[in-house]
Design an enzyme around this catalytic site. Structure first.
Site, PDB file in Angstrom:
ATOM      1  N   GLU A  99      96.220  26.922  25.836  1.00 54.36           N
ATOM      2  CA  GLU A  99      96.889  26.013  25.103  1.00 54.36           C
ATOM      3  C   GLU A  99      96.830  24.862  25.838  1.00 54.36           C
ATOM      4  O   GLU A  99      97.483  24.763  27.584  1.00 54.36           O
ATOM      5  CB  GLU A  99      98.042  26.630  24.935  1.00 54.36           C
ATOM      6  CG  GLU A  99      98.418  27.629  23.291  1.00 54.36           C
ATOM      7  CD  GLU A  99      98.609  28.528  22.654  1.00 54.36           C
ATOM      8  OE1 GLU A  99      99.150  28.259  21.644  1.00 54.36           O
ATOM      9  OE2 GLU A  99      98.918  29.259  23.623  1.00 54.36           O
ATOM     10  N   CYS A 112     100.656  19.982  30.243  1.00 58.28           N
ATOM     11  CA  CYS A 112     101.212  21.106  30.745  1.00 58.28           C
ATOM     12  C   CYS A 112      99.605  21.945  30.435  1.00 58.28           C
ATOM     13  O   CYS A 112      99.415  21.345  29.164  1.00 58.28           O
ATOM     14  CB  CYS A 112     102.477  21.896  29.675  1.00 58.28           C
ATOM     15  SG  CYS A 112     102.304  23.593  30.507  1.00 58.28           S
ATOM     16  N   CYS A 119      97.450  36.262  31.836  1.00 56.71           N
ATOM     17  CA  CYS A 119      97.704  36.246  33.568  1.00 56.71           C
ATOM     18  C   CYS A 119      98.266  37.956  33.968  1.00 56.71           C
ATOM     19  O   CYS A 119      98.739  38.507  33.402  1.00 56.71           O
ATOM     20  CB  CYS A 119      99.263  35.727  33.732  1.00 56.71           C
ATOM     21  SG  CYS A 119     100.037  35.326  35.282  1.00 56.71           S
ATOM     22  N   CYS A 123     105.397  39.177  33.859  1.00 57.97           N
ATOM     23  CA  CYS A 123     106.643  38.832  33.776  1.00 57.97           C
ATOM     24  C   CYS A 123     106.959  38.930  32.886  1.00 57.97           C
ATOM     25  O   CYS A 123     106.238  38.911  31.974  1.00 57.97           O
ATOM     26  CB  CYS A 123     106.367  37.448  34.003  1.00 57.97           C
ATOM     27  SG  CYS A 123     106.450  36.638  35.536  1.00 57.97           S
ATOM     28  N   CYS A 126     107.423  36.396  29.996  1.00 57.33           N
ATOM     29  CA  CYS A 126     106.788  35.553  29.266  1.00 57.33           C
ATOM     30  C   CYS A 126     105.296  36.486  28.566  1.00 57.33           C
ATOM     31  O   CYS A 126     105.016  37.860  28.882  1.00 57.33           O
ATOM     32  CB  CYS A 126     106.056  35.252  30.537  1.00 57.33           C
ATOM     33  SG  CYS A 126     104.347  34.248  30.667  1.00 57.33           S
ATOM     34  N   GLY A 173      98.563  31.447  32.073  1.00 57.91           N
ATOM     35  CA  GLY A 173      98.121  31.690  33.903  1.00 57.91           C
ATOM     36  C   GLY A 173      98.656  31.354  35.376  1.00 57.91           C
ATOM     37  O   GLY A 173      99.827  31.006  34.906  1.00 57.91           O
ATOM     38  N   GLU A 174      99.079  32.163  36.164  1.00 64.17           N
ATOM     39  CA  GLU A 174      99.063  31.410  37.979  1.00 64.17           C
ATOM     40  C   GLU A 174      97.852  30.526  38.398  1.00 64.17           C
ATOM     41  O   GLU A 174      96.945  30.926  38.719  1.00 64.17           O
ATOM     42  CB  GLU A 174      99.469  32.952  38.333  1.00 64.17           C
ATOM     43  CG  GLU A 174     100.007  32.861  39.628  1.00 64.17           C
ATOM     44  CD  GLU A 174     100.953  31.780  40.037  1.00 64.17           C
ATOM     45  OE1 GLU A 174     102.138  31.993  39.286  1.00 64.17           O
ATOM     46  OE2 GLU A 174     100.573  30.484  40.495  1.00 64.17           O
ATOM     47  N   SER A 205     103.074  24.680  38.771  1.00 57.90           N
ATOM     48  CA  SER A 205     104.321  26.151  38.744  1.00 57.90           C
ATOM     49  C   SER A 205     103.733  27.499  39.077  1.00 57.90           C
ATOM     50  O   SER A 205     102.774  27.404  38.916  1.00 57.90           O
ATOM     51  CB  SER A 205     104.627  25.959  37.225  1.00 57.90           C
ATOM     52  OG  SER A 205     105.986  26.732  37.711  1.00 57.90           O
ATOM     53  N   SER A 227     108.874  29.715  40.744  1.00 63.35           N
ATOM     54  CA  SER A 227     109.515  30.664  38.936  1.00 63.35           C
ATOM     55  C   SER A 227     110.511  31.513  40.054  1.00 63.35           C
ATOM     56  O   SER A 227     110.196  32.152  40.371  1.00 63.35           O
ATOM     57  CB  SER A 227     108.998  30.775  37.970  1.00 63.35           C
ATOM     58  OG  SER A 227     108.214  30.064  37.315  1.00 63.35           O
ATOM     59  N   LEU A 228     111.606  31.536  39.710  1.00 65.86           N
ATOM     60  CA  LEU A 228     112.736  32.236  40.914  1.00 65.86           C
ATOM     61  C   LEU A 228     113.155  33.297  39.740  1.00 65.86           C
ATOM     62  O   LEU A 228     113.055  34.516  39.849  1.00 65.86           O
ATOM     63  CB  LEU A 228     113.816  31.789  41.582  1.00 65.86           C
ATOM     64  CG  LEU A 228     114.382  32.067  42.649  1.00 65.86           C
ATOM     65  CD1 LEU A 228     113.838  32.263  43.538  1.00 65.86           C
ATOM     66  CD2 LEU A 228     115.024  30.795  43.186  1.00 65.86           C
ATOM     67  N   HIS A 229     114.070  32.610  38.602  1.00 70.72           N
ATOM     68  CA  HIS A 229     114.537  33.713  37.447  1.00 70.72           C
ATOM     69  C   HIS A 229     115.191  34.663  38.104  1.00 70.72           C
ATOM     70  O   HIS A 229     116.071  35.008  37.369  1.00 70.72           O
ATOM     71  CB  HIS A 229     113.147  34.267  37.530  1.00 70.72           C
ATOM     72  CG  HIS A 229     112.757  33.623  36.374  1.00 70.72           C
ATOM     73  ND1 HIS A 229     112.603  32.600  36.289  1.00 70.72           N
ATOM     74  CD2 HIS A 229     111.535  33.472  36.939  1.00 70.72           C
ATOM     75  CE1 HIS A 229     111.598  31.647  35.477  1.00 70.72           C
ATOM     76  NE2 HIS A 229     110.258  32.362  36.292  1.00 70.72           N
ATOM     77  N   ASN A 305     112.507  31.955  25.254  1.00 72.17           N
ATOM     78  CA  ASN A 305     111.793  31.468  24.280  1.00 72.17           C
ATOM     79  C   ASN A 305     111.887  32.974  24.195  1.00 72.17           C
ATOM     80  O   ASN A 305     110.845  33.350  24.316  1.00 72.17           O
ATOM     81  CB  ASN A 305     110.863  30.466  24.237  1.00 72.17           C
ATOM     82  CG  ASN A 305     110.867  28.876  24.548  1.00 72.17           C
ATOM     83  OD1 ASN A 305     111.960  28.615  23.505  1.00 72.17           O
ATOM     84  ND2 ASN A 305     110.663  28.817  25.310  1.00 72.17           N
ATOM     85  N   CYS A 348     107.414  27.269  26.232  1.00 75.24           N
ATOM     86  CA  CYS A 348     106.926  27.654  27.586  1.00 75.24           C
ATOM     87  C   CYS A 348     107.188  28.752  27.111  1.00 75.24           C
ATOM     88  O   CYS A 348     108.262  29.477  26.821  1.00 75.24           O
ATOM     89  CB  CYS A 348     108.723  27.779  28.982  1.00 75.24           C
ATOM     90  SG  CYS A 348     108.574  26.016  29.779  1.00 75.24           S
TER      91      CYS A 348
END
Ligand code: SAH
Ligand code: SF4
Length: 378
Positions: A99, A112, A119, A123, A126, A173-174, A205, A227-229, A305, A348
């Site tokens: 997408e 985006c 991926c 995570c 995600c 994806g990463e 990112s 992306s720390l989180h 989300n 996201c």
């Protein structure tokens, strides 16, 4: 760099950055400057038919027509949100889809885009991660998202000026686990003969692939979002499994090293707010301790989300605000991401691209306010 060959025997020129295209033209016995003309036709004008390229000799156009093509990805669906956000689902074959999302704002247009089908990082929060890894996109498939979006939006808005000013590699994806395909695509975005974007307006990112952050710094520094989180390794290990390989201290060192060459003087840290998991005032203070005075940064709090398989919930707005206040009072620049395109699942982590699951795609289409199916590449 390999070009995607996605029509029998034809080389897809979307896979070449300017250097690659120059090498390709030389193989055809053509002067390098022809590559610049060709590159401009493709990326600046959106041309896919060599006969349109009237300042190229007829003999070269014929040569190209018999060996090469400019082919975008087939569009499975296009959804337009009430807020103007547009989401495309592209077919990348073998039941996989990726997408791309266009987010219009008053002063910019951001696209985006995706770097992989699925991926491998996995995570917890995600939906792409839950889907697992299918394959890397090649350079042509990455840039095709921008090529298609830019030129189809120009047509839609009846505009000759550029529509997309910013690109964020925040789709599926990463990106730093698909490095060799990513870098030529970034160069095409930056190239004055291509999309002419500023390095500050192209953002990669990453969930924290430390050695590749180091390489990107030398090969093609653009804006970096990490992306720390979580403020601690034990929690981050659970949310972002890659942390077990590259723990927070190594990641922050890589960020500081990156800043030496970065086009912006800060790293953006993304922090997805998960109810009862990483959103307490204590964790906000721990984040301050971790970052303040150690890395020049901005923090972007992302409302989670939700999707059913995650078993996680979005933090309440008051909780997000309280968390943000702790960071702000400590002097850390903090923003809370607005969610856009909610009505078309374009936010996201909702970019799951399940073509295998036709019912879900169908449900999404029904929920979208406007559905334009089968949009064709310009
Ligand atoms: N793989 C890269 C880029 C793609 S994800 C990365 O992880 O950075 C882009 C952003 O969306 C990341 O910050 C990611 O953490 C965030 N994200 C993923 N799932 C999400 C979800 N369900 N809700 C909110 N943000 C999410
Ligand atoms: Fe992959 Fe990024 Fe999703 Fe993590 S958040 S699974 S790295 S796409």
């Amino acid at each position: 760099m390999d070009a995607a060959v996605n029509l029998p025997g034809l080389t897809n020129l979307l896979g070449f950055d300017l250097e690659g295209l120059a090498a390709y033209c030389e193989q055809l016995g053509e002067k390098r400057f022809r590559a610049t003309q060709l590159f401009r036709w493709i990326h600046q004008k959106g041309a896919s038919d060599f006969d349109q390229m009237t300042d190229l000799a007829k003999s070269l156009r014929d040569k190209l027509a018999s060996r090469a093509c400019v082919t975008a990805l087939p569009v499975i669906s296009e959804h337009i949100s009430t807020d103007g956000t547009v989401k495309w689902l592209f077919d990348v074959g073998a039941g996989n889809a990726v997408e791309a999302v266009f987010i219009p704002e008053t002063d910019r247009g951001t696209l985006c885009i995706s770097s992989q089908a699925g991926c491998a990082v996995g995570c917890r929060f995600c939906s792409t991660g839950h889907q697992g890894f299918s394959r890397n996109l090649d350079t042509a498939e990455i840039i095709a998202q921008l090529w298609f979006a830019e030129h189809s939006l120009r047509k839609r808005f009846n505009q000759t000026e550029r529509v997309i000013s910013n690109v964020v590699m925040m789709g599926m994806g990463e990106p730093l686990q698909n490095y060799n395909a990513l870098v030529p695509a970034l160069r095409m975005m930056l190239d004055d003969h291509g999309y002419g974007m500023s390095r500050r307006r192209v953002t990669v990112s990453t969930s924290g692939v430390v050695p590749m952050i180091e390489r990107l710094r030398d090969d093609c520094p653009v804006a970096l979002a990490v992306s720390l989180h979580a403020p601690t390794d034990p929690l981050r290990d659970q949310l972002v499994p890659l942390n077990k390989k590259y723990p927070i201290a190594e990641l922050l060192d890589a960020c500081n090293h990156y800043l030496e060459k970065a086009p912006r003087d800060f790293i953006t840290f993304e922090y997805c707010m998960l109810d009862g998991v990483n959103d307490t005032p204590e964790q906000a203070h721990a984040l301050v301790e971790l970052l303040r005075g150690h890395v020049s940064c901005k923090i972007n709090l992302i409302p989670f989300n939700p999707f059913p398989a995650s078993g996680l919930k979005r933090s309440a707005n008051e909780r997000v605000k309280a968390f943000a206040d702790v960071l702000l009072q400590a002097g850390l620049i903090t923003t809370v991401r607005k969610t856009r395109g909610d009505d078309i699942d374009a936010a996201c982590g909702q970019l799951a691209g399940e073509v295998q699951d036709r019912t879900q795609v169908h449900v999404r289409m029904v929920r979208a306010p406007i559905v334009v199916k089968g949009a064709s590449p310009s």
